[in-house]
Write a protein that holds these residues in place. Structure first.
Motif, PDB file in Angstrom:
ATOM      1  N   ASP A   1      58.312 -34.201 -31.843  1.00  8.49           N
ATOM      2  CA  ASP A   1      57.827 -35.728 -31.871  1.00  8.49           C
ATOM      3  C   ASP A   1      59.027 -36.557 -31.887  1.00  8.49           C
ATOM      4  N   VAL A   2      59.384 -37.219 -30.897  1.00 10.00           N
ATOM      5  CA  VAL A   2      60.550 -38.122 -30.753  1.00 10.00           C
ATOM      6  C   VAL A   2      60.035 -39.510 -31.145  1.00 10.00           C
TER       7      VAL A   2
ATOM      8  N   ALA B   1      66.266 -39.588 -39.067  1.00  9.10           N
ATOM      9  CA  ALA B   1      67.123 -38.412 -38.806  1.00  9.10           C
ATOM     10  C   ALA B   1      66.482 -37.220 -39.330  1.00  9.10           C
ATOM     11  N   ALA B   2      66.208 -37.240 -40.580  1.00  9.63           N
ATOM     12  CA  ALA B   2      65.417 -36.045 -41.122  1.00  9.63           C
ATOM     13  C   ALA B   2      64.040 -35.666 -40.675  1.00  9.63           C
ATOM     14  N   ALA B   3      63.195 -36.752 -40.398  1.00  9.63           N
ATOM     15  CA  ALA B   3      62.105 -36.717 -39.298  1.00  9.63           C
ATOM     16  C   ALA B   3      62.179 -35.894 -38.228  1.00  9.63           C
ATOM     17  N   LEU B   4      63.255 -36.635 -37.428  1.00  6.13           N
ATOM     18  CA  LEU B   4      63.659 -36.062 -35.870  1.00  6.13           C
ATOM     19  C   LEU B   4      63.979 -34.451 -36.335  1.00  6.13           C
ATOM     20  N   LEU B   5      64.883 -33.886 -36.971  1.00 11.43           N
ATOM     21  CA  LEU B   5      65.215 -32.767 -37.049  1.00 11.43           C
ATOM     22  C   LEU B   5      64.199 -31.844 -37.686  1.00 11.43           C
TER      23      LEU B   5
ATOM     24  N   ALA C   1      69.794 -32.726 -32.535  1.00  8.24           N
ATOM     25  CA  ALA C   1      70.664 -32.895 -33.659  1.00  8.24           C
ATOM     26  C   ALA C   1      71.752 -33.765 -33.254  1.00  8.24           C
ATOM     27  N   ALA C   2      72.297 -34.077 -32.001  1.00  7.90           N
ATOM     28  CA  ALA C   2      73.286 -34.826 -31.739  1.00  7.90           C
ATOM     29  C   ALA C   2      72.709 -36.461 -31.996  1.00  7.90           C
ATOM     30  N   VAL C   3      71.513 -36.709 -31.564  1.00  6.66           N
ATOM     31  CA  VAL C   3      70.904 -38.079 -31.898  1.00  6.66           C
ATOM     32  C   VAL C   3      70.677 -38.308 -33.293  1.00  6.66           C
ATOM     33  N   ALA C   4      70.326 -37.273 -34.139  1.00  2.00           N
ATOM     34  CA  ALA C   4      69.943 -37.553 -35.311  1.00  2.00           C
ATOM     35  C   ALA C   4      71.388 -37.986 -36.134  1.00  2.00           C
ATOM     36  N   GLU C   5      72.288 -37.500 -35.702  1.00  2.00           N
ATOM     37  CA  GLU C   5      73.605 -38.007 -36.354  1.00  2.00           C
ATOM     38  C   GLU C   5      73.771 -39.651 -36.250  1.00  2.00           C
TER      39      GLU C   5
END
Length: 520
Positions: free
Chosen positions: A429-430, A461-465, A450-454
């Protein structure tokens, strides 16, 4: 060809020879993985580009895959001992060349030469073991020992490589091969049998070139598909390789003395064992890729911790690889192998229960069960293969088994990696607010997420990871379902196609299944 008493039992000399043969087997396995540890340091010293780094890693395996059939057939014609010792001398020279390379181009050439020399090991060692151990029960035990050396190479590679790199320069990892191959050259002529085909026929150079032209593009294309997706160049390489493969088959059918006797495939034992090697290589490579990614990217383990955890299923594979031949002394190999595949399918089923949080223990249990069940496919299956092949074609049969495994590994990484990527992309889910340059990599892989979440604020970030970890866990499940179905299909194939092969303790090695006496 020298004749032997098929019931003769091996003594101390033959077991000593087996120990010597295990050393180059272990070494060539170590050499596949050890370079990865040295890559950062040598890349800096030799100013290697990222593309050159990939080639210096892959060229060794490419050349092994492309040269196996040639080396196995050459062993049948001029003697497996001669080819193995020639390979040992070549491996020593190429190891020294690699260790003292002063440019990336020099290292690439030496790695290619190492691969060609290493291709002499698997087919020639399998053929020599079949000559040293004509007693079927002893051959099963010998194959278990030989299979153990393969797994020890996988286990010891990172350990020995790390120790050397901690004390010496990066080239020291290549010097491991010098004393091992020197020992083989020293004691091999006196310990190893020198049997050879009395009327070998001439080697066809064009057939040798066609094997390379067929296998190299296929393996390269599959690896590129696994690494970068279904790019036209990668797919084209596979198509070109298959085209040369058809040319090779056509030529073998019209030669008086073919380089590879295609009649081997009419032997149900040979064709079934080759398919088994292809399938098991496919499953273990794909499962290993997805499992290690799960441990790193979902469980958050470092590469070192992943390697340590993977020692557990590797040890289980050693145990299973030795149990299978022992049981097959009194039980038909078909049932031992098929039962192992069913057990391995249960291990794949366990992996489908891995969760996105705290699933490490379940994953390791599943891998252990899967590896224990599948491991006889490397030891017992090769014992059955070599016992069912005419001595003058042992090298060709061994090369087919090894080539099937190599192609299976490349296919497994490409296909199961693609399946995992597709399942991940459908499940992740992006956030809709992400711009395309961030949304695309996040939706393609968990590494991209993981790279985008940073770059995102904490809640997003937490939701994406969390979504990426859950999606990759589903990808792990999808790959495991494919493995489960493949294990069951192979179990049926083994139970039906090998059911005529008697237990190895009945003393009828090399006999066609239909000619073997009924087993109890």
């Amino acid at each position: 060809m020298t004749t032997v008493d098929m019931g003769a039992r091996a003594g101390r000399r033959e077991w000593t020879a087996l120990a010597v043969l295990c050393l180059p087997t272990l070494l060539t396995t170590v050499d596949i993985s050890v370079l990865i540890l040295a890559l950062p340091r040598l890349a800096t010293d030799l100013e290697a580009s990222s593309t050159q780094q990939l080639w210096v890693t892959d060229i060794y395996g490419f050349m092994i895959a492309g040269s196996l059939v040639l080396m196995g057939t050459l062993g049948d014609r001029i003697g497996h001992r001669n080819v193995l010792l020639g390979g040992a001398a070549g491996f020593m020279a190429a190891s020294l060349l690699a260790a003292y390379s002063n440019s990336i181009e020099m290292l690439l050439v030496s790695r290619a030469l190492l691969g060609i020399a290493a291709a002499t090991v698997m087919p020639c060692v399998l053929a020599l073991i079949s000559q040293l151990f004509p007693n079927p029960a002893q051959m099963g035990a010998a194959m278990g020992v030989w299979g153990t050396s393969i797994m020890l190479g996988v286990i010891l590679g990172p350990v020995v490589g790390g120790l050397l790199l901690g004390s010496f320069w990066w080239g020291s990892i290549f010097l491991m091969g010098v004393p091992v191959m020197a020992l083989l050259l020293l004691v091999g002529p006196g310990l190893l049998p020198a049997a050879r085909h009395p009327h070998p026929g001439r080697l066809d150079p064009l057939s040798a070139l066609l094997t390379l032209a067929a296998l190299l593009p296929v393996v390269y294309g599959l690896k590129e598909i696994a690494r970068a997706g279904w790019a036209p160049t990668a797919v084209g390489a596979v198509v070109v390789g298959l085209g040369f493969g058809l040319m090779f088959v056509h030529r073998q059918r019209h030669l008086t003395h073919p380089m590879l006797d295609l009649a081997l495939f009419r032997n149900p034992v040979v064709s079934t064992i080759v398919l088994l090697g292809l399938a098991f290589g496919f499953i273990t490579a794909g499962a290993g890729l997805v499992s290690t990614l799960y441990m790193q990217l979902v469980e958050g383990l470092t590469p070192l911790k992943v390697a340590l955890w993977m020692l557990i299923p590797a040890g289980a594979m050693i145990i299973g690889g030795n149990i299978g031949p022992a049981v097959a002394r009194t039980v038909r190999p078909a049932y031992v192998l098929a039962a192992g595949m069913v057990l391995a399918a249960f291990g794949a089923l366990v992996i489908t229960q891995v969760s996105a949080s705290g699933g490490l223990a379940t994953l390791i249990i599943g891998l252990v069960v899967m590896y224990v069940g599948g491991s006889p496919s490397a030891t017992l299956a090769n014992a059955v293969l070599m016992s069912s092949t005419p001595p003058e074609k042992a090298g060709a049969a061994g090369s087919l088994s090894s080539t099937g495994g190599e192609l299976g590994v490349a296919l497994g990484v490409a296909v199961l990696g693609s399946v995992a990527g597709a399942v991940y992309g459908a499940a992740v889910d992006v956030p809709a607010a992400l711009p395309p340059e961030a949304a695309i990599p996040a939706g393609e892989s968990i590494v991209g997420a993981a790279a985008v979440a940073e770059t995102l604020p904490e809640p997003a970030a937490a939701a994406l990871l969390d979504s990426a970890r859950e999606a990759f866990t589903q990808a792990l499940h999808g790959a495991s379902v494919i493995n489960l179905l493949l294990f069951l299909a192979v179990a049926v194939l083994l139970a039906t196609r090998l059911k005529g092969v008697p237990p190895t303790g009945t003393g009828h090695p090399g006999m066609p299944p239909e000619a073997a006496p009924p087993a109890p």
